[in-house]
Design a protein around this motif. Sequence first.
Motif, mmCIF file in Angstrom:
data_model
loop_
_atom_site.group_PDB
_atom_site.id
_atom_site.type_symbol
_atom_site.label_atom_id
_atom_site.label_comp_id
_atom_site.label_asym_id
_atom_site.label_seq_id
_atom_site.Cartn_x
_atom_site.Cartn_y
_atom_site.Cartn_z
ATOM 1 N N LYS A 202 0.810 -1.205 0.000
ATOM 2 C CA LYS A 202 0.000 0.000 0.000
ATOM 3 C C LYS A 202 0.853 1.269 0.000
ATOM 4 O O LYS A 202 0.401 2.319 -0.417
ATOM 5 C CB LYS A 202 -0.943 0.007 1.199
ATOM 6 C CG LYS A 202 -2.068 -0.995 1.041
ATOM 7 C CD LYS A 202 -3.113 -0.792 2.103
ATOM 8 C CE LYS A 202 -4.315 -1.683 1.849
ATOM 9 N NZ LYS A 202 -5.357 -1.476 2.858
ATOM 10 N N GLU A 203 2.122 1.181 0.485
ATOM 11 C CA GLU A 203 2.957 2.374 0.494
ATOM 12 C C GLU A 203 3.189 2.898 -0.924
ATOM 13 O O GLU A 203 3.420 4.074 -1.126
ATOM 14 C CB GLU A 203 4.307 2.078 1.167
ATOM 15 C CG GLU A 203 4.211 1.794 2.665
ATOM 16 C CD GLU A 203 3.679 0.391 2.920
ATOM 17 O OE1 GLU A 203 3.082 0.146 3.974
ATOM 18 O OE2 GLU A 203 3.860 -0.466 2.038
ATOM 19 N N LYS A 204 3.138 2.018 -1.895
ATOM 20 C CA LYS A 204 3.393 2.407 -3.279
ATOM 21 C C LYS A 204 2.131 2.911 -3.984
ATOM 22 O O LYS A 204 2.211 3.430 -5.078
ATOM 23 C CB LYS A 204 3.976 1.223 -4.047
ATOM 24 C CG LYS A 204 5.338 0.770 -3.547
ATOM 25 C CD LYS A 204 5.871 -0.360 -4.426
ATOM 26 C CE LYS A 204 7.235 -0.824 -3.930
ATOM 27 N NZ LYS A 204 7.783 -1.922 -4.772
ATOM 28 N N SER B 82 -5.065 9.674 -5.274
ATOM 29 C CA SER B 82 -5.062 8.539 -6.189
ATOM 30 C C SER B 82 -6.233 8.637 -7.156
ATOM 31 O O SER B 82 -7.260 9.249 -6.862
ATOM 32 C CB SER B 82 -5.151 7.223 -5.407
ATOM 33 O OG SER B 82 -6.386 7.141 -4.712
ATOM 34 N N ALA B 83 -6.083 8.032 -8.312
ATOM 35 C CA ALA B 83 -7.123 8.106 -9.340
ATOM 36 C C ALA B 83 -8.391 7.396 -8.890
ATOM 37 O O ALA B 83 -9.502 7.847 -9.189
ATOM 38 C CB ALA B 83 -6.605 7.485 -10.644
ATOM 39 N N THR C 25 -11.720 3.207 -17.363
ATOM 40 C CA THR C 25 -10.836 2.194 -16.807
ATOM 41 C C THR C 25 -9.495 2.811 -16.426
ATOM 42 O O THR C 25 -9.138 3.899 -16.912
ATOM 43 C CB THR C 25 -10.578 1.061 -17.831
ATOM 44 O OG1 THR C 25 -9.866 1.617 -18.953
ATOM 45 C CG2 THR C 25 -11.883 0.451 -18.318
ATOM 46 N N PRO C 26 -8.715 2.132 -15.584
ATOM 47 C CA PRO C 26 -7.375 2.638 -15.253
ATOM 48 C C PRO C 26 -6.484 2.770 -16.480
ATOM 49 O O PRO C 26 -5.635 3.669 -16.550
ATOM 50 C CB PRO C 26 -6.835 1.582 -14.286
ATOM 51 C CG PRO C 26 -8.054 0.947 -13.694
ATOM 52 C CD PRO C 26 -9.073 0.953 -14.783
ATOM 53 N N GLN C 27 -6.669 1.893 -17.469
ATOM 54 C CA GLN C 27 -5.837 1.951 -18.672
ATOM 55 C C GLN C 27 -6.051 3.240 -19.457
ATOM 56 O O GLN C 27 -5.149 3.715 -20.142
ATOM 57 C CB GLN C 27 -6.131 0.754 -19.592
ATOM 58 C CG GLN C 27 -5.776 -0.587 -18.978
ATOM 59 C CD GLN C 27 -6.964 -1.259 -18.319
ATOM 60 O OE1 GLN C 27 -7.727 -0.599 -17.621
ATOM 61 N NE2 GLN C 27 -7.132 -2.548 -18.544
ATOM 62 N N SER D 186 -0.878 7.046 -11.892
ATOM 63 C CA SER D 186 0.507 6.595 -11.820
ATOM 64 C C SER D 186 0.619 5.151 -12.312
ATOM 65 O O SER D 186 -0.334 4.374 -12.236
ATOM 66 C CB SER D 186 1.027 6.695 -10.386
ATOM 67 O OG SER D 186 0.356 5.764 -9.550
ATOM 68 N N ASP D 187 1.793 4.808 -12.813
ATOM 69 C CA ASP D 187 2.008 3.441 -13.286
ATOM 70 C C ASP D 187 1.830 2.438 -12.154
ATOM 71 O O ASP D 187 1.286 1.346 -12.346
ATOM 72 C CB ASP D 187 3.416 3.309 -13.868
ATOM 73 C CG ASP D 187 3.584 4.090 -15.159
ATOM 74 O OD1 ASP D 187 2.559 4.368 -15.822
ATOM 75 O OD2 ASP D 187 4.733 4.431 -15.497
#
Length: 508
Positions: free
Chosen positions: A42-44, A50-51, A264-266, A272-273
């Motif tokens: 979760k730290e990353k 966040s989106a 979608t996230p894509q 972020s990646d």
Amino acid sequence: MKEWRSGSEEEEGEEEEEEEEDSTPLLRGQDEGLGNIQQYPKEKVPVCCSARYNLAVMALFGFFMLYALRVNLSVALVDMINSTSSTRENTSAEVCPEHTLSPVVPHNSKGKKYDWDADTQGWILGSFFYGYILTQIPGGYIAGKIGGKLLLGFGIFGTAVFTLLTPIAADLGPGYLIAVRALEGLGEGVTFPAMHAMWSCWAPPLERSRLLSLSYAGAQLGTVVSLPVSGLICYYMDWVYVFYIFGAFGVLWFIMWLLLVSDTPQLHRSISDCEREYILSTLENQLSKEKSVPVWSIVKSVPLWAIIVAHFSYNWTFYTLLTLLPTYMKDILRFNAQENGFLSALPYFGCWVCMNVTGLVADYMREKLNYSTVAVRKIFNTLGMIGPAGFLLAAGYTGCNYKLAVVFLTLSTTLGGLSVSGYSINHLDIAPSFAGLLLGITNTFGTIPGMVGPVIAKSLTHENTVEQWQIVFYIAAAINVFGAIVFAVFASGTVQDWAVDKKTTQED
């Protein structure tokens, strides 16, 4: 295969399957060619900015507008009716003495008044759901094919436009107003299935409860704000401005929605990646790539029918209070119009708070305390349906004790927020790939109470006596208890075999 769970050590996959039958693929992905598990701590993938949480906030405001546009008529209608007409006098009953909690401010009476009887009012309040029921399943199906962003956006935009036309329709006659409200329902009918379809692509399993609770809590927040603000607008201005103001804000939200969210996230431009990989890895083994809908398997699914019964039952109580609480506050508890909106909103403020807290607790129970998915869903659904039934019955026996009545009605609606972490998001547990369609199916059944509930309640309360309203509350409470029992017996927390690719199922 092992599973990664936040806050706990890795355990053997075989042991996990033996201990928990309803476990679902959680946070896992594979390095190409290596077969080992990638872990995304979760730290990353922080929550702040966040989106996925930005989507939840935008959805919150969307459902805020959705319910603000839906419920404002419940308050405005009280001010639209000619209270000096003979039919209205006969329904006042004067069961309880008139009282006030605050100094009475002179009422603005410039707005037009209409001589609509109780039955006509019931049809006006219920007409929204005649359009709403028609677009649930088509909305879920289309959202699953093309995504939910545009479908949800235009659904709320259409509702806002017809809200702006409401004063004109009312002036033309009750038939026109009923037609406009039905058209509003057509637009709103696609919204919840569309949002569920979006969350099937955005919500990591261990964050589902909090993300969905945050976004759908906007409905309660919209009710909390809309009811008192509508009351103030009616009191100090004119009831027509209720529809003009909320309609304009609905159009503004639509513009922001188009600019800030993605299906979608894509497709998201600024995600972020790391967050994209985190979301996709958690959902990798839960989503089906099959384009065809397993219709017969869906029809035969017992866990789905458990959600249907629970959804229908919960909505009976919810819609009865949503549409008729302002009337009950005025005609039985005898609150003046200045106080009506604030007191009618109080139960939904409690529900809004409960939903957000419940989402956090439900995810904590799954992630930290290792409760099974089905256990969490059944616990919260039972509490969220049995509790409201009990307090609703108690409210009917408070007589003219208006303070106690408000307390019981508030507790009834507040506890209903627990069920959001029960039946309400269970579609995503049993079939993430078809979550939008499944919600469309269950919400079709769940819309029936909104269609018939106000009509039945109005027909049972012609004289507006306490005894007549007790019957209304008895019916709602009994249906709630029935739904809680069915869900507790037949619900599931497992991704169903028909909802994933056969190849994926064999690998897991």
